[in-house]
Structure formats: C-alpha cells, structure tokens
Design a protein around this motif. Structure first.
Motif, PDB file in Angstrom:
ATOM      1  N   PRO A 283      10.139  12.078   9.106  1.00  0.00           N
ATOM      2  CA  PRO A 283      11.564  12.331   9.344  1.00  0.00           C
ATOM      3  C   PRO A 283      11.793  13.606  10.135  1.00  0.00           C
ATOM      4  O   PRO A 283      12.773  13.725  10.870  1.00  0.00           O
ATOM      5  CB  PRO A 283      12.148  12.438   7.932  1.00  0.00           C
ATOM      6  N   ARG A 284      10.889  14.589  10.001  1.00  0.00           N
ATOM      7  CA  ARG A 284      10.985  15.842  10.752  1.00  0.00           C
ATOM      8  C   ARG A 284       9.590  16.294  11.157  1.00  0.00           C
ATOM      9  O   ARG A 284       8.611  16.034  10.448  1.00  0.00           O
ATOM     10  CB  ARG A 284      11.640  16.939   9.902  1.00  0.00           C
ATOM     11  N   LEU A 285       9.523  16.961  12.277  1.00  0.00           N
ATOM     12  CA  LEU A 285       8.271  17.554  12.735  1.00  0.00           C
ATOM     13  C   LEU A 285       8.419  19.069  12.602  1.00  0.00           C
ATOM     14  O   LEU A 285       9.091  19.709  13.403  1.00  0.00           O
ATOM     15  CB  LEU A 285       7.986  17.154  14.190  1.00  0.00           C
ATOM     16  N   THR A 286       7.810  19.633  11.581  1.00  0.00           N
ATOM     17  CA  THR A 286       8.029  21.029  11.227  1.00  0.00           C
ATOM     18  C   THR A 286       6.855  21.905  11.637  1.00  0.00           C
ATOM     19  O   THR A 286       5.751  21.423  11.922  1.00  0.00           O
ATOM     20  CB  THR A 286       8.232  21.166   9.709  1.00  0.00           C
ATOM     21  N   LEU A 287       7.090  23.225  11.614  1.00  0.00           N
ATOM     22  CA  LEU A 287       6.009  24.163  11.884  1.00  0.00           C
ATOM     23  C   LEU A 287       4.942  24.098  10.801  1.00  0.00           C
ATOM     24  O   LEU A 287       3.765  24.320  11.080  1.00  0.00           O
ATOM     25  CB  LEU A 287       6.568  25.582  11.995  1.00  0.00           C
ATOM     26  N   ARG A 288       5.343  23.819   9.581  1.00  0.00           N
ATOM     27  CA  ARG A 288       4.349  23.666   8.516  1.00  0.00           C
ATOM     28  C   ARG A 288       3.417  22.492   8.817  1.00  0.00           C
ATOM     29  O   ARG A 288       2.197  22.594   8.638  1.00  0.00           O
ATOM     30  CB  ARG A 288       5.044  23.460   7.169  1.00  0.00           C
ATOM     31  N   LEU A 289       3.983  21.367   9.271  1.00  0.00           N
ATOM     32  CA  LEU A 289       3.154  20.225   9.661  1.00  0.00           C
ATOM     33  C   LEU A 289       2.204  20.619  10.777  1.00  0.00           C
ATOM     34  O   LEU A 289       1.014  20.242  10.769  1.00  0.00           O
ATOM     35  CB  LEU A 289       4.054  19.068  10.111  1.00  0.00           C
ATOM     36  N   LEU A 290       2.691  21.385  11.754  1.00  0.00           N
ATOM     37  CA  LEU A 290       1.855  21.842  12.862  1.00  0.00           C
ATOM     38  C   LEU A 290       0.670  22.645  12.352  1.00  0.00           C
ATOM     39  O   LEU A 290      -0.481  22.411  12.746  1.00  0.00           O
ATOM     40  CB  LEU A 290       2.695  22.679  13.825  1.00  0.00           C
ATOM     41  N   LEU A 291       0.922  23.608  11.464  1.00  0.00           N
ATOM     42  CA  LEU A 291      -0.141  24.485  10.981  1.00  0.00           C
ATOM     43  C   LEU A 291      -1.156  23.739  10.124  1.00  0.00           C
ATOM     44  O   LEU A 291      -2.368  23.938  10.266  1.00  0.00           O
ATOM     45  CB  LEU A 291       0.464  25.646  10.201  1.00  0.00           C
ATOM     46  N   VAL A 292      -0.672  22.883   9.260  1.00  0.00           N
ATOM     47  CA  VAL A 292      -1.594  22.117   8.408  1.00  0.00           C
ATOM     48  C   VAL A 292      -2.466  21.190   9.247  1.00  0.00           C
ATOM     49  O   VAL A 292      -3.688  21.107   9.054  1.00  0.00           O
ATOM     50  CB  VAL A 292      -0.800  21.310   7.352  1.00  0.00           C
ATOM     51  N   THR A 293      -1.847  20.507  10.206  1.00  0.00           N
ATOM     52  CA  THR A 293      -2.617  19.592  11.056  1.00  0.00           C
ATOM     53  C   THR A 293      -3.606  20.349  11.924  1.00  0.00           C
ATOM     54  O   THR A 293      -4.750  19.906  12.108  1.00  0.00           O
ATOM     55  CB  THR A 293      -1.665  18.772  11.941  1.00  0.00           C
ATOM     56  N   ALA A 294      -3.185  21.489  12.483  1.00  0.00           N
ATOM     57  CA  ALA A 294      -4.093  22.283  13.308  1.00  0.00           C
ATOM     58  C   ALA A 294      -5.281  22.784  12.498  1.00  0.00           C
ATOM     59  O   ALA A 294      -6.428  22.783  12.968  1.00  0.00           O
ATOM     60  CB  ALA A 294      -3.342  23.464  13.919  1.00  0.00           C
TER      61      ALA A 294
END
Length: 436
Positions: A283-294
């Motif tokens: 539903p949202r693409l967040t900075l937390r998602l970015l950091l965890v995925t990276a």
C-alpha cells in the motif's frame, strides 16, 4: 463503513495510465530489440567487447553532463509536447540505425554518433518523461504506478530480447531497428489518445535564470534527499551491475559457460518481475521498506559469493533481483513524492545522474575486483559495502527525523490552537522512516 483495501493493480483503474502502460510495454520491447541489435552489430564490425562498452558510455555520458538541464526544462515546460517531440527524435535515430545497417556500412563511428545523440535526447527528455508519468495517475496511486512500471519494464526486456533472438536471423539488425522505429509512434498515439481532463497536472516552475543552479542547491540543501541519493549510488554501483558478476561467476568458479550465464540472466529477469509484483502489492513504499530491503539484499549478495554451484547461485540471484527492483522503485517513489512539484523534474534528473554515474563506475570496479581478487570476493566485498552503507543511512535518517521533530516541538509547543483546531506539523516535507 470500512474502506476497500488498495489492490495490486489500482493504477490501472485510470484510463490514461492504461494507455501509458500499454505503450510503455511496446516501446521497451522495441528498445531492447534495438539494444541487442546494436551490440551485435558493433561486435560484428569490431570483434571487440570494449567497443560495445564504449557505446554504452556514449549513451550514459550526456545524462551526467546535461541531466539537470533536462530537469529544469521539465519543470518549466508542458510535459506532453516534450514527450511527443522526444519520441519523434528517438524514432529518427532508430531509422538512421536501420539505414546504416541495411546499407552495409562498415564504419563504427556513425554508430557511436547515434549512441551519443540518443544519450542527449534521453538526458533532456528523461525528467519530462518522469513528470508525465506522475501526471497520468493521482498522487496516491503514483507508487503503485511506478511498481507496475517496473513489471512492464522487466516484461518488455524479456520480450524484446526474446523477439530479437528469433527475428535477427531473418530480418538482420536493420529489421530490428525498423521495428523499434515503429514503436515510438505507438507511444505518440497513446499520448494523443489520453483524456486531458483526467491529467493530474503538477505545479510548474517559474521561468527564470539559474534554474539548474537552483535545482542543485535544492538537492545539496535537502539532507534526507542527499542521504537517499548517496545510498542509491552505492547500491547502484557495487550492489548492482550483476551482468558483470554473473558473467564472471559463470565463466570462472561455476564453470557454467555461456549456457550458465544465459540461465542466470533468465532467473534474474524473473526475479525482477517478482520484485515488481511485491512492490505493487504494497500500500505504501516507505523509507523503512527501502532500508530493510537494502540490508537483506546486501547480505544475500555477500552470501551469493559463497554459493558452491550454479543452482544455488541462481537461487540467490532470484531474491536479489526482486530486492533490486523494490529498492529502485521505492527510491524513485520517495524522491518524487517528497519533493515539491515545481522541483520534480530536477530531482528526477539528479536521480538519473546518480544512476548513470553508479553504472559507469560500478561496472569497471566490479570487473577489476573480479579480475584481481576473483568474482566471489567481488560479490562479498560489494555485499558487505552495501550492508555497511545501509546501516549508516538508517542512522543518518533517524537523526534527521529526530532533529526535525525537536525543531518542530520548539516552534510549536502545542499541536492545537487555542480553539482546538489541529495545527499543521512543521517539517511536513521531511519523510520519516515509518510513514514516509
């Protein structure tokens, strides 16, 4: 009444986006057909892989030099005419390539000239293309549209290279270039068929001198944006360019040869589609998602250097490819959504410059590491570097978020006015790790 949860394909509810996505699939398919044809033509004329690499540099160099000018134009000019003009220019360049191939020209320099001209067109119209893509959907559906765009990009790449492989023996390189020429007119037709009343126009910048410098100053004076772009640069250099490391692993430790490299490329392409689907489902693409995925992708990259055989290495490539798409989509979404409308084109240009620079630097660096220390060590060094930079980025963004909250609290001791009306929060343009 409970609201209906967003669907994975919610951007497709919009008429203009459906046209844009369909035209994009056709265009990307043609582009990858041309990429394969150009690379094969240069290799046939020179017998040198270095010559192929030089043509890629010629395409990327204008983005580094002219990208911010393209962003300034995109912020000031109507995007629709710019997109149409760029499609006409790209169609003309593809037609020139077709003429060169069909005439049997044996000189490499005209091909380099076309590559450079194509890079100039891309540098000047790329930001406008990004702004236009944001205008065919409402802001709340932009992240989903970008995620679906990554699926379209992956599907077009697979389809284009597959069709090129089938058609090349029958049509030759000239035939591939002619097909690509036609695809640009499909895009023009789709743009002209869009409904004007359904566009979501972004605020345009005022026409004044110093727009390029203004864009650079905005980037340099926006700490969170600088941090995210720095992370993107590292992930895009030592954490990307898998075509280099996969080839090195296939030819070296895995002893899988060209067939193994083809298998790895296919697995990686499938992974990019999976990543696009996962991003679209969010539903949202967040900075937390970015950091965890990276972080997870960096760990997987380091571990992939330890994989003993082709099957296990391919198994590692699948989630790495999915993670790469989620990272790229999230960065692009946050950079656009959290920037002012009138600065959107220049921010998109800055991101494009970072991507071009990362690609130009990362390929040679990973190639040198693979030659000097071995491809396994190259993957491990790259993965560990990505993990370290991701952790530093998390610390930096957390501090910036905390500082913004403290400053807001000092300026506004209460979030409500005396009559009980909620006040707008200071620092609204500073994305947080949780809800950006």
């Amino acid at each position: 009444m409970p609201t209906r949860s967003p669907t994975m394909f919610r951007a497709l509810r919009h008429h203009n986006y459906r046209l844009w996505a369909g035209a994009d699939l056709v265009s990307i398919t043609g582009t990858w057909m041309q990429v394969l044809g150009v690379n094969w033509l240069i290799l046939s004329l020179t017998g040198s892989a270095t010559s192929v690499g030089l043509s890629l540099v010629m395409q990327a160099l204008p983005t580094l030099l002219l990208g911010m000018w393209g962003g300034a134009l995109a912020d000031r000019l109507p995007t629709r005419p710019v997109v149409i003009a760029a499609q006409i220019a790209q169609a003309g360049l593809a037609a020139v390539l077709a003429a060169l191939a069909l005439s049997g020209s044996a000189s490499i320099w005209p091909l380099y000239a076309v590559a450079l001209a194509g890079g100039v067109v891309s540098a000047l119209h790329g930001p406008a293309l990004g702004r236009f893509g944001a205008e065919v959907v409402p802001p709340q559906d932009l992240p989903n549209a970008m995620a679906l765009g990554s699926i379209v990009n992956s599907a077009g790449r697979i389809l284009g290279m597959s069709l090129a492989g089938v058609l090349l023996p029958f049509t030759g390189n000239g035939g591939l270039f002619l097909v690509n020429t036609a695809t640009f007119f499909v895009v023009i037709g789709a743009v002209l068929a869009m409904r004007r009343e359904e566009f979501h126009q972004l605020t345009a910048a005022e026409r004044r001198p110093g727009a390029v410098v203004e864009g650079l100053r905005y980037v340099l004076r926006t700490p969170w944006l600088l941090v995210v772009l720095a992370l993107s640069f590292v992930l895009g250099s030592v954490g990307r360019n898998y075509q280099v490391t996969m080839a090195a692993m296939s030819a070296g430790p895995l002893a899988a040869g060209g067939g193994g490299y083809g298998l790895l490329s296919t697995v990686f392409a499938i992974g990019t589609v999976i990543g696009g689907v996962l991003a679209a489902a969010r539903p949202r693409l967040t900075l937390r998602l970015l950091l965890v995925t990276a972080f997870l992708t960096g760990v997987l990259q380091a571990l992939s250097g330890l994989m003993p055989g082709l099957a296990t290495f391919a198994g590692a490539m699948l989630p790495i490819a999915a993670g790469a798409v989620i990272i790229d989509t999230t960065v692009a979404a946050r950079v656009q959504i959290d920037s002012p409308d009138e600065m959107r084109g220049r921010v998109i240009a800055a991101l494009g410059m970072v991507g071009a620079g990362a690609g130009a630097l990362g390929g040679p660096v990973l190639g040198w590491l693979s030659d000097s220390l071995g491809p396994r060590a190259a993957l491990e060094i790259g993965g560990v570097s990505c993990v370290a930079v991701t952790l530093l980025t998390a610390v930096g963004l957390a501090r910036l978020s905390g500082r913004t909250i403290r400053q807001a609290a000092c300026r506004r001791p209460s979030w409500r006015t005396p009559d009980g009306t909620p006040r707008s929060r200071a620092g609204a343009h500073q994305p947080s790790l949780e809800n950006a």
